[in-house]
Scaffold this motif. Structure first.
Motif, PDB file in Angstrom:
ATOM      1  N   UNK A   1       3.608   5.238  -5.340  1.00 32.76           N
ATOM      2  CA  UNK A   1       2.881   4.060  -5.803  1.00 32.76           C
ATOM      3  C   UNK A   1       3.218   2.850  -4.944  1.00 32.76           C
ATOM      4  N   UNK A   2       2.335   1.862  -5.014  1.00 34.60           N
ATOM      5  CA  UNK A   2       2.578   0.582  -4.361  1.00 34.60           C
ATOM      6  C   UNK A   2       3.291  -0.321  -5.346  1.00 34.60           C
TER       7      UNK A   2
ATOM      8  N   UNK B   1       8.484   5.879  -3.900  1.00 33.67           N
ATOM      9  CA  UNK B   1       8.371   7.252  -4.370  1.00 33.67           C
ATOM     10  C   UNK B   1       9.265   7.389  -5.589  1.00 33.67           C
ATOM     11  N   UNK B   2       8.716   7.957  -6.664  1.00 32.79           N
ATOM     12  CA  UNK B   2       9.527   8.236  -7.841  1.00 32.79           C
ATOM     13  C   UNK B   2      10.102   9.637  -7.657  1.00 32.79           C
ATOM     14  N   UNK B   3      11.435   9.703  -7.567  1.00 30.53           N
ATOM     15  CA  UNK B   3      12.142  10.956  -7.322  1.00 30.53           C
ATOM     16  C   UNK B   3      12.657  11.476  -8.647  1.00 30.53           C
ATOM     17  N   UNK B   4      12.408  12.752  -8.923  1.00 30.93           N
ATOM     18  CA  UNK B   4      12.876  13.351 -10.159  1.00 30.93           C
ATOM     19  C   UNK B   4      13.960  14.377  -9.913  1.00 30.93           C
TER      20      UNK B   4
ATOM     21  N   UNK C   1       5.887  -9.752 -14.222  1.00 27.73           N
ATOM     22  CA  UNK C   1       5.157  -8.491 -14.164  1.00 27.73           C
ATOM     23  C   UNK C   1       5.025  -8.032 -12.721  1.00 27.73           C
ATOM     24  N   UNK C   2       5.344  -6.768 -12.513  1.00 26.70           N
ATOM     25  CA  UNK C   2       5.261  -6.230 -11.158  1.00 26.70           C
ATOM     26  C   UNK C   2       3.906  -5.576 -10.957  1.00 26.70           C
ATOM     27  N   UNK C   3       3.405  -5.671  -9.740  1.00 31.44           N
ATOM     28  CA  UNK C   3       2.112  -5.108  -9.404  1.00 31.44           C
ATOM     29  C   UNK C   3       2.306  -3.664  -8.951  1.00 31.44           C
ATOM     30  N   UNK C   4       2.085  -2.708  -9.867  1.00 34.26           N
ATOM     31  CA  UNK C   4       2.237  -1.289  -9.559  1.00 34.26           C
ATOM     32  C   UNK C   4       0.866  -0.630  -9.501  1.00 34.26           C
ATOM     33  N   UNK C   5       0.609   0.093  -8.414  1.00 32.14           N
ATOM     34  CA  UNK C   5      -0.652   0.816  -8.269  1.00 32.14           C
ATOM     35  C   UNK C   5      -0.333   2.240  -7.837  1.00 32.14           C
ATOM     36  N   UNK C   6      -0.551   3.200  -8.731  1.00 35.20           N
ATOM     37  CA  UNK C   6      -0.241   4.597  -8.429  1.00 35.20           C
ATOM     38  C   UNK C   6      -1.234   5.136  -7.411  1.00 35.20           C
ATOM     39  N   UNK C   7      -0.685   5.776  -6.372  1.00 33.51           N
ATOM     40  CA  UNK C   7      -1.513   6.349  -5.314  1.00 33.51           C
ATOM     41  C   UNK C   7      -1.684   7.845  -5.526  1.00 33.51           C
ATOM     42  N   UNK C   8      -0.586   8.522  -5.882  1.00 39.50           N
ATOM     43  CA  UNK C   8      -0.632   9.969  -6.051  1.00 39.50           C
ATOM     44  C   UNK C   8       0.409  10.402  -7.063  1.00 39.50           C
ATOM     45  N   UNK C   9       0.086  11.456  -7.831  1.00 37.47           N
ATOM     46  CA  UNK C   9       1.024  12.014  -8.790  1.00 37.47           C
ATOM     47  C   UNK C   9       1.158  13.501  -8.551  1.00 37.47           C
ATOM     48  N   UNK C  10       2.348  14.014  -8.830  1.00 32.78           N
ATOM     49  CA  UNK C  10       2.608  15.439  -8.710  1.00 32.78           C
ATOM     50  C   UNK C  10       2.548  16.029 -10.114  1.00 32.78           C
TER      51      UNK C  10
END
Length: 153
Positions: free
Chosen positions: A110-111, A118-121, A2-11
């Protein structure tokens, strides 16, 4: 694992304004005070977009607030920041953007462990009627959910 994902900001505006056709994960080149500011939640992706110049991807108009205790080490809040992606990925995205009239938008930040990603769309703009359709669909789903909840009481 399991990866430790922590969302910082969303668009959130990106999901309203665009159809997201594909999303990718990219690293981002930051300074120390920018990372500390991001940890405190001082990032805004609302007006951000991604440009590809000379085979490199850059995030433009992403606002990272200056770190309070950073004094001389703080950078310009709106400076362009380099995305860290494989050259082949960048060139594939560049071809799709130039050929299909698509846009690259940062969707979220996210971290992942101790690193910031950065999630690029790869996005296509929505027309006004598409926005109305998605709003009507969301309202209908909400109404159905309410009715089911009432019935199950």
């Amino acid at each position: 694992m399991a990866e430790n994902l922590k969302t910082v900001s969303e668009n959130r505006q990106a999901r309203h304004e665009y159809f997201i056709l594909e999303s990718l994960e990219a690293g981002i080149e930051l300074t120390g005070t920018e990372i500390k500011s991001i940890r405190q939640g001082g990032v805004n992706l609302k007006d951000a977009w991604i440009a590809i110049e000379d085979g490199e991807a850059f995030v433009k108009q992403m606002h990272i607030s200056p770190y309070e205790k950073g004094n001389i080490f703080n950078k310009d809040p709106l400076r362009e920041r380099k995305l860290l992606m494989h050259k082949r990925e960048i060139m594939r995205l560049y071809g799709q953007v130039k050929q299909g009239g698509l846009t690259l938008i940062p969707i979220s930040m996210y971290f992942k462990g101790s690193r910031i990603k950065v999630q690029v769309g790869l996005c296509k703009g929505k027309k006004l009627h598409d926005k109305r359709d998605s709003m009507a669909e969301r309202d209908a789903k909400r109404t159905i959910d309410r009715a089911i909840k009432e019935r199950n009481r």
